[in-house]
Design a protein around this motif. Sequence first.
Motif: not given
Length: 178
Positions: A1-8, A29-41
């Motif tokens: 349940g943790k963000p991918i950048p945190f786990v990596a 940075s987690i929020q920006w990463y999620r927003m960028l990922s969802q925008t691409k999708t």
Amino acid sequence: GKPIPFVANKFLTEDQLVSGDTTYSSKKSIQWYRMLSQTKTHLFLTGLAVFLATLVAVPIATLISGKLTLSKYVLGFTGVLQTIPSIALLTFMIPFFGIGFTPAIIGLFIYSLLPILRNTHTAMTSIDPRLITSAKGIGLYPFEIFFSVKLPLAFPTIMAGIRTATILNIGTAPLAAF
């Protein structure tokens, strides 16, 4: 349940694969990463659905443009599909396609059909018949008439339908997230 950048980051620092202080603590940075990922999708879903609808609707509209009765039925059927509420359409697809990417693409595809089909049909039927007669008179073959006369004249109206379908899909695609 943790963000991918945190786990990596945790993996890389625990196994000492990165040097220096690279602690990951930024929620921003987690929020920006999620927003960028969802925008691409979102853009991918929208773009793919409109592209597929264009590949289907333009040839169908071109084929039915000379047939009045058939065009009424095809345009009427796609009009009925357009009246189904988007959340209901996505819900009806769950038993057939499950939850995920496939029902989202099919739903957005269905919503893209009508604007592209109607605009292409209108563009093809509104071409001045004298231009087609002139093209025949100078000896052009039917495929040359289509690609050299009809398609260039119809192109702005076809593109207007594609733009309309894209705008509809941009607004409808977030419902697929549910």
